[in-house]
Design a protein around this motif. Structure first.
Motif, PDB file in Angstrom:
ATOM      1  N   ARG A  97       0.245   7.716   7.907  1.00 47.74           N
ATOM      2  CA  ARG A  97      -0.523   6.861   7.351  1.00 47.74           C
ATOM      3  C   ARG A  97      -1.624   8.539   6.840  1.00 47.74           C
ATOM      4  O   ARG A  97      -2.443   8.276   6.699  1.00 47.74           O
ATOM      5  CB  ARG A  97      -1.276   6.722   8.718  1.00 47.74           C
ATOM      6  CG  ARG A  97      -2.994   5.551   8.742  1.00 47.74           C
ATOM      7  CD  ARG A  97      -3.419   5.129   9.664  1.00 47.74           C
ATOM      8  NE  ARG A  97      -2.838   4.231   9.985  1.00 47.74           N
ATOM      9  CZ  ARG A  97      -2.021   4.158  11.317  1.00 47.74           C
ATOM     10  NH1 ARG A  97      -2.483   5.152  12.136  1.00 47.74           N
ATOM     11  NH2 ARG A  97      -1.886   3.366  12.222  1.00 47.74           N
ATOM     12  N   GLU A 100      -1.077   9.597   3.925  1.00 43.40           N
ATOM     13  CA  GLU A 100      -1.646   9.224   2.326  1.00 43.40           C
ATOM     14  C   GLU A 100      -3.406   9.632   2.966  1.00 43.40           C
ATOM     15  O   GLU A 100      -3.795   9.170   1.504  1.00 43.40           O
ATOM     16  CB  GLU A 100      -1.460   7.674   2.972  1.00 43.40           C
ATOM     17  CG  GLU A 100      -2.225   6.890   2.064  1.00 43.40           C
ATOM     18  CD  GLU A 100      -1.251   5.290   1.746  1.00 43.40           C
ATOM     19  OE1 GLU A 100      -2.019   4.365   1.043  1.00 43.40           O
ATOM     20  OE2 GLU A 100      -0.756   5.137   2.657  1.00 43.40           O
ATOM     21  N   LEU A 149      -0.300   7.782  -5.194  1.00 41.07           N
ATOM     22  CA  LEU A 149      -1.052   7.144  -4.597  1.00 41.07           C
ATOM     23  C   LEU A 149      -0.410   5.378  -4.859  1.00 41.07           C
ATOM     24  O   LEU A 149      -0.104   4.728  -4.491  1.00 41.07           O
ATOM     25  CB  LEU A 149      -1.981   6.821  -4.519  1.00 41.07           C
ATOM     26  CG  LEU A 149      -2.790   8.538  -3.414  1.00 41.07           C
ATOM     27  CD1 LEU A 149      -4.405   8.916  -3.905  1.00 41.07           C
ATOM     28  CD2 LEU A 149      -2.556   7.667  -2.125  1.00 41.07           C
ATOM     29  N   SER A 150       0.339   5.839  -6.682  1.00 43.73           N
ATOM     30  CA  SER A 150       0.561   4.693  -6.861  1.00 43.73           C
ATOM     31  C   SER A 150       1.521   4.299  -7.286  1.00 43.73           C
ATOM     32  O   SER A 150       1.962   2.940  -6.702  1.00 43.73           O
ATOM     33  CB  SER A 150       0.438   5.387  -8.880  1.00 43.73           C
ATOM     34  OG  SER A 150      -0.852   5.590  -9.126  1.00 43.73           O
ATOM     35  N   LYS A 152       3.052   4.462  -4.030  1.00 41.04           N
ATOM     36  CA  LYS A 152       2.844   3.984  -2.783  1.00 41.04           C
ATOM     37  C   LYS A 152       2.372   2.527  -2.496  1.00 41.04           C
ATOM     38  O   LYS A 152       2.935   1.494  -1.934  1.00 41.04           O
ATOM     39  CB  LYS A 152       2.044   5.524  -2.201  1.00 41.04           C
ATOM     40  CG  LYS A 152       3.031   5.603  -1.367  1.00 41.04           C
ATOM     41  CD  LYS A 152       2.504   6.888   0.364  1.00 41.04           C
ATOM     42  CE  LYS A 152       2.892   5.806   1.245  1.00 41.04           C
ATOM     43  NZ  LYS A 152       2.379   6.376   2.371  1.00 41.04           N
ATOM     44  N   ARG A 153       2.111   1.825  -3.797  1.00 42.79           N
ATOM     45  CA  ARG A 153       1.044   0.754  -3.829  1.00 42.79           C
ATOM     46  C   ARG A 153       1.936  -0.349  -4.334  1.00 42.79           C
ATOM     47  O   ARG A 153       1.918  -1.373  -4.427  1.00 42.79           O
ATOM     48  CB  ARG A 153      -0.256   1.088  -4.625  1.00 42.79           C
ATOM     49  CG  ARG A 153      -0.755   1.297  -3.729  1.00 42.79           C
ATOM     50  CD  ARG A 153      -1.999   1.057  -2.507  1.00 42.79           C
ATOM     51  NE  ARG A 153      -2.932   1.458  -1.593  1.00 42.79           N
ATOM     52  CZ  ARG A 153      -2.725   2.275  -0.596  1.00 42.79           C
ATOM     53  NH1 ARG A 153      -1.481   2.279  -0.169  1.00 42.79           N
ATOM     54  NH2 ARG A 153      -3.886   2.833  -0.225  1.00 42.79           N
ATOM     55  N   SER A 154       3.173   0.589  -5.616  1.00 42.05           N
ATOM     56  CA  SER A 154       3.868  -0.422  -5.938  1.00 42.05           C
ATOM     57  C   SER A 154       4.814  -1.381  -5.431  1.00 42.05           C
ATOM     58  O   SER A 154       5.633  -1.891  -6.104  1.00 42.05           O
ATOM     59  CB  SER A 154       3.847   0.793  -7.491  1.00 42.05           C
ATOM     60  OG  SER A 154       5.257   1.523  -7.118  1.00 42.05           O
ATOM     61  N   ARG A 161       8.619   2.635   0.621  1.00 38.49           N
ATOM     62  CA  ARG A 161       7.097   2.830   0.431  1.00 38.49           C
ATOM     63  C   ARG A 161       6.828   3.931   1.081  1.00 38.49           C
ATOM     64  O   ARG A 161       6.481   5.002   0.766  1.00 38.49           O
ATOM     65  CB  ARG A 161       6.163   1.837   1.001  1.00 38.49           C
ATOM     66  CG  ARG A 161       4.512   1.816  -0.116  1.00 38.49           C
ATOM     67  CD  ARG A 161       3.267   1.446   1.200  1.00 38.49           C
ATOM     68  NE  ARG A 161       4.738   0.275   0.441  1.00 38.49           N
ATOM     69  CZ  ARG A 161       2.975  -0.775   1.631  1.00 38.49           C
ATOM     70  NH1 ARG A 161       2.361  -0.639   1.750  1.00 38.49           N
ATOM     71  NH2 ARG A 161       3.325  -1.686   1.378  1.00 38.49           N
ATOM     72  N   GLY A 165       7.623   7.605  -0.950  1.00 37.66           N
ATOM     73  CA  GLY A 165       6.080   8.223  -0.998  1.00 37.66           C
ATOM     74  C   GLY A 165       6.391   9.799  -0.176  1.00 37.66           C
ATOM     75  O   GLY A 165       5.817  10.380  -0.835  1.00 37.66           O
ATOM     76  N   TRP A 228      -8.383   3.641   9.075  1.00 31.73           N
ATOM     77  CA  TRP A 228      -7.527   3.944   8.317  1.00 31.73           C
ATOM     78  C   TRP A 228      -6.273   2.668   9.362  1.00 31.73           C
ATOM     79  O   TRP A 228      -5.731   1.410   9.610  1.00 31.73           O
ATOM     80  CB  TRP A 228      -7.057   4.332   7.656  1.00 31.73           C
ATOM     81  CG  TRP A 228      -6.082   3.857   6.578  1.00 31.73           C
ATOM     82  CD1 TRP A 228      -5.275   2.982   5.795  1.00 31.73           C
ATOM     83  CD2 TRP A 228      -6.465   4.676   5.319  1.00 31.73           C
ATOM     84  NE1 TRP A 228      -5.037   3.283   4.726  1.00 31.73           N
ATOM     85  CE2 TRP A 228      -5.422   4.056   3.756  1.00 31.73           C
ATOM     86  CE3 TRP A 228      -7.055   5.932   5.008  1.00 31.73           C
ATOM     87  CZ2 TRP A 228      -5.450   4.602   2.928  1.00 31.73           C
ATOM     88  CZ3 TRP A 228      -7.357   6.101   3.852  1.00 31.73           C
ATOM     89  CH2 TRP A 228      -6.530   5.814   2.251  1.00 31.73           C
ATOM     90  N   ASP A 232      -5.533  -1.179   9.627  1.00 35.37           N
ATOM     91  CA  ASP A 232      -3.688  -1.380  10.233  1.00 35.37           C
ATOM     92  C   ASP A 232      -3.961  -2.579  11.143  1.00 35.37           C
ATOM     93  O   ASP A 232      -2.949  -3.402  10.578  1.00 35.37           O
ATOM     94  CB  ASP A 232      -2.965  -0.237  10.446  1.00 35.37           C
ATOM     95  CG  ASP A 232      -2.787   0.628   8.669  1.00 35.37           C
ATOM     96  OD1 ASP A 232      -3.386  -0.043   7.695  1.00 35.37           O
ATOM     97  OD2 ASP A 232      -2.509   1.271   8.787  1.00 35.37           O
TER      98      ASP A 232
END
Length: 257
Positions: A97, A100, A149-150, A152-154, A161, A165, A228, A232
């Motif tokens: 966390r 990110e 970030l892309s 991790k989001r995918s 992830r 990442g 954040w 979560d």
């Protein structure tokens, strides 16, 4: 990263106080106004670029710590102990966390650095973008972390992830020294911050702005991390509640059958 609301408020107050002093010194301080007209860009551009590098460095350290902790988790002889394993998993979650959150802030500061640099370039060189080595490598840096970030989001799996990442983050960090050293190692129009002005008042104001920017970034990082974390926890509670509801429906159907 545990910080109380009181601590965050104190940090914010100190950051604002230093910013006020720095702003006063920048516009009204003795010896500063006599400098060239575009010198004020220095007080915005350099601190934001510095925080951009700092944020991505913190993100890197968090990712390295994540991979190291995960490696120790797999090799630990006490892995069978449930409570200890949960503590280690919680540590992994916090490091992921932090990586990110810090990367997101790095992108924000990086965008401000690119925009302020472009405006300063237009004032100093007559064009917003010159494909200067520093401009170009900083843009590459920024795009690399957008990719982080892309990526991790995918990825759907939380564990995968985090691992992918972290590895990507370490690779993306190679763009930081590339950007930082580009003005020194390559033929560049971009001056070093210390060479923009040799005036002692200007240097003092610059350091004040760097301090203010660092304090404000620390406030943003701790606050964003707390928010954040709260999100979560809420998502985890909703997920668990949903699982319980589904379980109840299954049991009800079974009873009916």
């Amino acid at each position: 990263m545990k910080t109380s609301a009181v601590g965050q408020n104190i940090l914010l107050c100190v950051a604002v106080a230093v910013s006020v002093v720095a702003s006063y010194a920048a516009y009204l301080g003795p010896g500063v106004q006599a400098e060239r007209s575009d010198i004020f860009f220095l007080y915005l551009h350099v601190p934001t670029a510095w925080i951009c590098y700092l944020a991505f460095s913190i993100s890197l350290l968090a990712s390295v710590g994540f991979l190291a902790a995960k490696n120790n988790l797999g090799k630990s002889a006490d892995e069978s102990k449930r409570l200890e394993k949960l503590d280690r998993l919680e540590k992994l979650e916090k490091l992921d966390r932090l990586a990110e959150v810090s990367a997101v802030l790095g992108l924000v500061y990086g965008a401000v650095a690119l925009i302020s640099g472009a405006v300063w370039a237009e004032a100093a060189w007559g064009a917003y973008w010159n494909w200067d080595p520093r401009e170009t490598t900083t843009l590459i840096l920024w795009v690399a972390y957008v990719g982080y970030l892309s990526v991790k989001r995918s990825i759907g799996s939380v564990e995968k992830r985090a691992v992918v990442g972290a590895v990507y983050n370490i690779l993306a960090f190679s763009t930081i020294p590339l950007s930082f050293l580009s003005a020194t190692l390559l033929l560049s129009l971009h001056p070093q911050a210390s060479k923009v002005s040799s005036s002692a008042p200007v240097q003092a104001v610059l350091y004040l702005n760097l301090l203010a920017a660092t304090l404000f970034f620390a406030y943003l990082l701790t606050t964003a991390y707390s928010v954040w974390s709260l999100e979560d926890r809420v998502e985890a509670l909703i997920y668990r509640k949903g699982e319980g509801g589904e379980g109840g429906e299954v049991r009800g159907e079974g009873g009916a059958v």
